[in-house]
Motif scaffolding. Structure first.
Motif, short mmCIF file in Angstrom:
data_model
loop_
_atom_site.label_atom_id
_atom_site.label_comp_id
_atom_site.label_asym_id
_atom_site.label_seq_id
_atom_site.Cartn_x
_atom_site.Cartn_y
_atom_site.Cartn_z
N ILE A 1 -20.88 42.11 50.52
CA ILE A 1 -20.82 41.08 51.69
C ILE A 1 -22.44 40.73 51.73
N VAL A 2 -23.09 41.62 52.09
CA VAL A 2 -24.84 41.58 52.37
C VAL A 2 -25.21 42.66 51.28
N SER A 3 -26.15 42.31 50.45
CA SER A 3 -26.69 43.16 49.34
C SER A 3 -27.67 44.08 49.99
N GLU A 4 -28.09 45.09 49.37
CA GLU A 4 -29.22 45.99 49.99
C GLU A 4 -30.38 45.24 50.24
N ASP A 5 -30.80 44.04 49.36
CA ASP A 5 -32.24 43.29 49.78
C ASP A 5 -31.95 42.14 50.73
N GLY A 6 -30.75 42.38 51.63
CA GLY A 6 -30.62 41.37 52.38
C GLY A 6 -30.04 39.92 52.08
N ARG A 7 -29.64 39.93 51.08
CA ARG A 7 -28.92 38.55 50.51
C ARG A 7 -27.40 38.61 50.76
N VAL A 8 -27.05 37.53 51.14
CA VAL A 8 -25.46 37.39 51.36
C VAL A 8 -24.95 37.29 50.13
N ASP A 9 -23.90 38.20 49.68
CA ASP A 9 -23.39 38.48 48.65
C ASP A 9 -21.94 38.68 48.66
N LEU A 10 -21.29 37.34 48.82
CA LEU A 10 -19.76 37.17 49.08
C LEU A 10 -19.26 35.98 48.42
N ASP A 11 -19.93 35.20 48.15
CA ASP A 11 -19.14 33.83 47.58
C ASP A 11 -19.24 33.89 45.97
N ASN A 12 -18.69 34.74 45.46
CA ASN A 12 -18.62 35.04 44.10
C ASN A 12 -17.41 35.12 43.25
N ASP A 13 -17.24 34.99 41.88
CA ASP A 13 -16.06 35.25 41.25
C ASP A 13 -15.43 36.47 41.49
N GLY A 14 -16.04 37.45 41.52
CA GLY A 14 -15.25 38.97 41.59
C GLY A 14 -14.52 39.14 42.86
N ALA A 15 -15.17 38.41 44.07
CA ALA A 15 -14.74 38.59 45.39
C ALA A 15 -13.55 37.78 45.59
N ARG A 16 -13.59 36.68 44.90
CA ARG A 16 -12.68 35.66 44.80
C ARG A 16 -11.22 36.31 44.10
N ALA A 17 -11.41 36.96 43.19
CA ALA A 17 -10.15 37.23 42.17
C ALA A 17 -9.80 38.40 43.25
N ALA A 18 -10.55 39.27 43.66
CA ALA A 18 -9.87 40.51 44.34
C ALA A 18 -9.14 39.92 45.78
N LEU A 19 -9.66 39.18 46.41
CA LEU A 19 -9.06 38.81 47.71
C LEU A 19 -7.76 37.73 47.05
#
Length: 431
Positions: A202-220
């Motif tokens: 969701i949010v990476s360790e460096d503070g970037r929003v990390d959610l809208d990606n192919d891996g998350a879409r496939a999992a959901l």
């Protein structure tokens, strides 16, 4: 919740001002559940006898959803009336500014997942651990000569095979897989475990929003397909206890839950006692290392406590190797010390420890540190968005895109720790 808060505060003051409380005593919050309450009482009394200090225990509400607002009220007081608090890890970002600093020691290197740090201050010590796990019916896997699933696709295939075969044998109430689908923190844990490394956190360790990606879409999308096939539609309103009830009643082949379910499922009164196995959760691919969401419970102290030295002494005692070892043996709590994980007494008290050890080495952390005081809002929005996608209100792509936009705006407005300065602010939408 707002209507209940004055009542909770009144209960606290009644406890604090009870005849058992003594002037100048260290005030400590403990869980109200049976085993943990008994251990907390005996451990704090042992410390009190050894140091000559007094301890007044205050029991928390049984519903932990009521504790965070209670803590906020009490810690915001000009003169805190609480000294030591037991805290869920998801509260730390919100409570960190109100918690006292904990001086580091070399012994902290043995703690896992480590002390919680906010704004350069150590503010909480891990007390005991928990992690998301897969529970399964050993007898049913043996009947159909199936291995413990290593990937989500393997789990879905085995769940459907056993479910259909057992229904044909007359067990019409059996489902393949139960998990926590209610729009709450527990669903967020499940989703992060589905995402794995490819879907992000969701949010990476460096503070970037990390959610809208192919891996998350496939999992959901994959999990949406479980509803009505291997998981009942009612799973979208289930929490941990509802899923444990279904599994322990013999109505499910697989279950995602926390460590506590192991002892209950194998209780002599359980209908499936002796038929239960436990393993790390499946992954996107079997070659990925085992993972599960971290559920560590922490200890911290009020920032304005008048008994800082005593509070720190008690916290160091409660998280010491000797006390954590005794707590694990007596109550089957996973110790927060790496050096204890291979202790023979630990293995005897927690037979599942050897099996789940790989997952403990690589826990999935929720974005508490990255989002700071915004974490409760982030978790609420994410859980409701994921729930909407699972029930068919929006598709996975739309859900993840909308949440990413909202979290991007929150990151800039909230000045999340570690937020990159060069990220373009998403255009805010109005209805």
């Amino acid at each position: 919740m707002r209507e209940r808060l004055p009542l909770l505060l009144a209960v606290f003051w009644a406890s604090f001002l009870s005849p058992g409380a003594r002037a100048g005593s260290l005030t400590v919050f403990c869980s109200s559940s049976g085993t943990e309450m008994a251990l907390c009482r005996s451990e704090t009394q042992a410390w009190a006898q050894a140091t000559g200090h007094a301890v007044t225990l205050v029991l928390l509400p049984s519903d932990w959803g009521e504790v965070l607002p209670l803590y906020r009220q009490l810690l915001s007081a000009p003169t805190p009336v609480v000294d030591v608090l037991v805290m869920d890890g998801t509260w730390l970002g919100t409570l960190a500014p109100m918690l006292g600093a904990i001086a580091p020691t070399p012994d902290d290197d043995d703690l896992a997942p480590g002390t919680f740090t906010s704004a350069g201050r150590n503010v909480a010590l891990p007390w005991y651990r928990d992690i998301g796990l897969l529970f399964y019916r050993k007898d049913l896997l043996a009947r159909y000569r199936l291995p413990v699933p290593q990937s989500w696709d393997e789990l879905a295939s085995e769940a459907r095979t056993i479910q259909d075969a057992e229904r044909a044998r007359g067990d019409g109430a059996l489902w393949g897989y139960v998990w926590q689908g209610r729009a709450a923190e527990s669903l967020l844990c499940n989703v992060l475990e589905w995402f794995g490394p490819a879907g992000g956190a969701i949010v990476s360790e460096d503070g970037r929003v990390d959610l809208d990606n192919d891996g998350a879409r496939a999992a959901l999308t994959r999990a949406s397909g479980w509803i009505g096939t291997i998981s009942p539609a009612g799973v979208l309103s289930d929490d941990e206890e509802a899923t444990r009830g279904a599994f322990q009643s013999g109505h499910a082949v697989f279950m995602r839950n926390w460590v506590y379910a192991w002892a209950l499922a194998n209780d002599p009164q359980s209908s499936i006692a002796g038929k239960v196995g436990v393993a790390p959760l499946p992954r996107d691919t079997a070659s990925e290392p085992p993972q599960g969401v971290d559920g560590t419970v922490y200890l911290g102290m009020a920032r304005g406590t008048a008994h800082a030295a005593e509070a720190l002494s008690l916290m160091r005692y409660l998280t010491s190797r000797a006390v954590e070892r005794a707590r694990a043996v007596a109550g089957a709590y996973i110790p927060a010390r790496r050096s204890l994980l291979d202790d023979p007494d630990m293995r005897a008290a927690l037979p599942v420890l050897a099996t789940i050890r790989p997952a403990l080495a690589r826990p999935v952390l929720r974005p508490v540190a990255q989002t700071g005081m915004d974490y409760p809002r982030v978790a609420w929005l994410a859980a409701n968005g994921f729930h909407d996608a699972l029930r068919g209100g929006h598709d996975a792509s739309d859900t993840l895109h909308r949440l990413s936009d909202v979290f991007g705006i929150m990151a800039h407005r909230g000045q999340w720790p570690g937020r990159p300065a060069d990220v373009t602010l998403p255009q805010e939408k109005t209805r």
